[in-house]
Design an enzyme around this catalytic site. Structure first.
Site, PDB file in Angstrom:
ATOM      1  N   PHE A  22       0.769  -1.293   0.057  1.00 55.43           N
ATOM      2  CA  PHE A  22       0.136  -0.104   0.050  1.00 55.43           C
ATOM      3  C   PHE A  22       0.998   1.229  -0.030  1.00 55.43           C
ATOM      4  O   PHE A  22       1.557   1.506   1.057  1.00 55.43           O
ATOM      5  CB  PHE A  22      -0.835  -0.015   1.097  1.00 55.43           C
ATOM      6  CG  PHE A  22      -1.761   1.074   1.425  1.00 55.43           C
ATOM      7  CD1 PHE A  22      -3.235   0.997   0.661  1.00 55.43           C
ATOM      8  CD2 PHE A  22      -1.715   2.140   2.167  1.00 55.43           C
ATOM      9  CE1 PHE A  22      -4.217   1.860   0.902  1.00 55.43           C
ATOM     10  CE2 PHE A  22      -2.622   3.172   2.219  1.00 55.43           C
ATOM     11  CZ  PHE A  22      -3.931   3.337   1.816  1.00 55.43           C
ATOM     12  N   THR A  76       2.450   6.704   2.174  1.00 53.68           N
ATOM     13  CA  THR A  76       3.658   7.453   2.583  1.00 53.68           C
ATOM     14  C   THR A  76       4.523   7.862   1.778  1.00 53.68           C
ATOM     15  O   THR A  76       5.236   6.995   0.833  1.00 53.68           O
ATOM     16  CB  THR A  76       4.278   6.814   4.044  1.00 53.68           C
ATOM     17  OG1 THR A  76       3.050   6.618   4.875  1.00 53.68           O
ATOM     18  CG2 THR A  76       5.239   7.802   4.645  1.00 53.68           C
ATOM     19  N   CYS A  79      -8.771   3.383   4.090  1.00 57.26           N
ATOM     20  CA  CYS A  79      -7.897   2.167   4.245  1.00 57.26           C
ATOM     21  C   CYS A  79      -7.089   2.228   5.735  1.00 57.26           C
ATOM     22  O   CYS A  79      -7.077   1.372   6.316  1.00 57.26           O
ATOM     23  CB  CYS A  79      -7.262   2.228   3.227  1.00 57.26           C
ATOM     24  SG  CYS A  79      -8.050   1.918   1.619  1.00 57.26           S
ATOM     25  N   GLU A  95       0.620   4.225  10.734  1.00 54.31           N
ATOM     26  CA  GLU A  95      -0.982   4.533  10.610  1.00 54.31           C
ATOM     27  C   GLU A  95      -1.518   5.786  11.510  1.00 54.31           C
ATOM     28  O   GLU A  95      -2.414   5.503  12.176  1.00 54.31           O
ATOM     29  CB  GLU A  95      -1.536   3.212  11.386  1.00 54.31           C
ATOM     30  CG  GLU A  95      -1.073   1.956  10.570  1.00 54.31           C
ATOM     31  CD  GLU A  95      -1.331   1.900   9.148  1.00 54.31           C
ATOM     32  OE1 GLU A  95      -1.888   2.660   8.402  1.00 54.31           O
ATOM     33  OE2 GLU A  95      -0.794   0.887   8.602  1.00 54.31           O
ATOM     34  N   GLY A  96      -0.452   6.839  11.521  1.00 57.93           N
ATOM     35  CA  GLY A  96      -1.048   7.783  12.236  1.00 57.93           C
ATOM     36  C   GLY A  96      -0.157   8.049  13.739  1.00 57.93           C
ATOM     37  O   GLY A  96      -0.175   7.215  14.600  1.00 57.93           O
ATOM     38  N   PHE A 145      -4.491  21.012  13.416  1.00 52.88           N
ATOM     39  CA  PHE A 145      -3.854  20.452  12.507  1.00 52.88           C
ATOM     40  C   PHE A 145      -2.923  21.436  11.816  1.00 52.88           C
ATOM     41  O   PHE A 145      -1.576  20.821  11.320  1.00 52.88           O
ATOM     42  CB  PHE A 145      -4.448  19.411  11.386  1.00 52.88           C
ATOM     43  CG  PHE A 145      -5.118  18.235  12.089  1.00 52.88           C
ATOM     44  CD1 PHE A 145      -3.985  17.184  12.199  1.00 52.88           C
ATOM     45  CD2 PHE A 145      -6.269  18.033  12.347  1.00 52.88           C
ATOM     46  CE1 PHE A 145      -4.621  15.778  12.584  1.00 52.88           C
ATOM     47  CE2 PHE A 145      -6.744  17.036  12.859  1.00 52.88           C
ATOM     48  CZ  PHE A 145      -5.820  15.830  13.166  1.00 52.88           C
TER      49      PHE A 145
END
Length: 389
Positions: free
Chosen positions: A134, A137, A243, A368-369, A388
């Protein structure tokens, strides 16, 4: 003791017989197939016969196990979570192999792909015959995927992709990559067979974490794809973020596996190891550490199970997944660090799993964060104000 010391709260009583059976069969497979080798794989930074392992995981029904149809097992979110916990109790890298395959690559195709994409890839991926990765990034854009530089442009009926992705699990062994790229129509996703000319996936070396896992860079140099390679409907960050939410849910459970393994190792060590004429477990400070670790593990398990039930009911939200990821990975890492202190100097040896789990969770804390990103998600939910930017 009247209860399993790792289940003081009786959480097992909240699971169905089927859920326990899936958990136990996953544990039995890992104990036989992976546990005897995983410390060596970690030390060498290489998993022996990883494709063979993927096929065995597929045969057990663990790849894309919570997806419906196309050869997938169609099991519940709680079933999947319990499997992730057992996988990560063995090693985060092994859980990453399964979750990137199922919750990122397969989920993206299942949720956003065309029927042709699904028919071509999902049955083989569910069986472990094809491996997916995937690509979101980038080297300069991790937490801010909207600023990605990978570009897809139309050239006649084709698409041509140029760019690079970084920290991609399974990349160097993948048969197919889901790649997200900027287009004139916004961010779109592409199904990229890895044998396409211009695609390469150099292995990332010198890692001190997730060493029993393949991590790669993806390089796209004029990768030409047919028009049908693009996901037909989804545009913008909605696609990749959906996702990531799916994958984060697995981490909510999986991180607890590393914590449970470390706690059990520390508990056994404290009972068996003697200092000053009695077991380490007989000292109040040691019991305080063990009690605190057990308490955080119980809280994390209850949160994971609650979120799993909500996911199966269709009522879970991305903010709730962020809450689970933020708490459970942070507390699991602290459990591993505390367990390390109980083992003393032995805590840094790969003869015990604790330092391996601790190092692995340093990666899980970020991917994933990051903690910071999930903190801001929760902060915005609390205040209604985005921080943010």
């Amino acid at each position: 003791m009247d209860r399993n010391p790792l289940d003081l709260a009786g959480i097992d009583d909240l699971l169905s017989d089927e859920e326990k059976a899936i958990r136990d069969s996953t544990r039995a497979f890992l104990d036989k197939r992976v546990e005897p080798h995983v410390a060596d794989w970690f030390e060498r930074g290489e998993v022996d016969d990883i494709r063979g392992l993927a096929r065995e995981l597929g045969a057990l029904g663990l790849l894309g196990m919570h997806l419906e149809g196309y050869g997938c097992a169609g099991l519940s979110s709680v079933d999947y979570g319990l499997a992730c916990l057992e996988l990560e109790a063995t090693d985060s890298g092994i859980r990453s192999l399964v979750s990137v395959q199922g919750s990122l690559a397969m989920f993206a195709i299942h949720r956003w792909g065309s029927e042709e994409h699904k028919q071509e890839w999902l049955p083989r991926m569910a069986a472990g015959e094809a491996i997916g990765c995937f690509g979101l990034t980038e080297p300069d854009h991790g937490s801010d995927p909207g600023s990605m530089r990978t570009r897809a442009r139309r050239d006649g009926d084709d698409w041509v992709l140029d760019g690079a992705k970084m920290w991609i699990t399974n990349g160097s062994i993948a048969d197919v990559a889901v790649v997200w790229a900027q287009t004139d129509e916004g961010i779109r996703g592409f199904v990229v067979p890895t044998d396409t000319p211009g695609f390469s996936a150099p292995l990332i070396k010198h890692k001190m974490s997730l060493r029993a896992s393949v991590t790669s860079e993806l390089v796209l140099d004029g990768v030409r794809l047919p028009a049908e390679a693009v996901f037909p409907e989804v545009r913008g960050l909605k696609g990749p973020l959906s996702c990531l939410t799916e994958a984060r849910y697995g981490i909510v459970w999986g991180s607890l596996g590393a914590a449970r393994s470390s706690l059990e190792t520390a508990r056994r060590y404290a009972v068996e190891r003697h200092q000053f004429g009695r077991p380490l477990a007989g000292f109040q400070l040691t019991q305080q550490k063990l009690a605190d670790m057990a308490l955080e593990l119980v809280k994390g398990q209850l949160l994971a199970l609650h979120l799993g039930r909500r996911k199966d009911a269709g009522t879970i939200t991305p903010t709730q997944v962020s809450l689970g990821k933020l708490n459970n990975i942070r507390e699991s890492l602290e459990i591993c660090r505390t367990a390390r202190t109980i083992l003393g100097a032995n805590g840094i040896s790969l003869e015990y799993p604790v330092i391996r789990h601790m190092n692995n969770l340093e990666s899980v804390l970020t991917y994933e964060g990051t903690v910071e990103m999930h903190t801001l998600v929760v902060g915005e939910a609390l205040t209604g104000v985005s921080a943010f930017r």
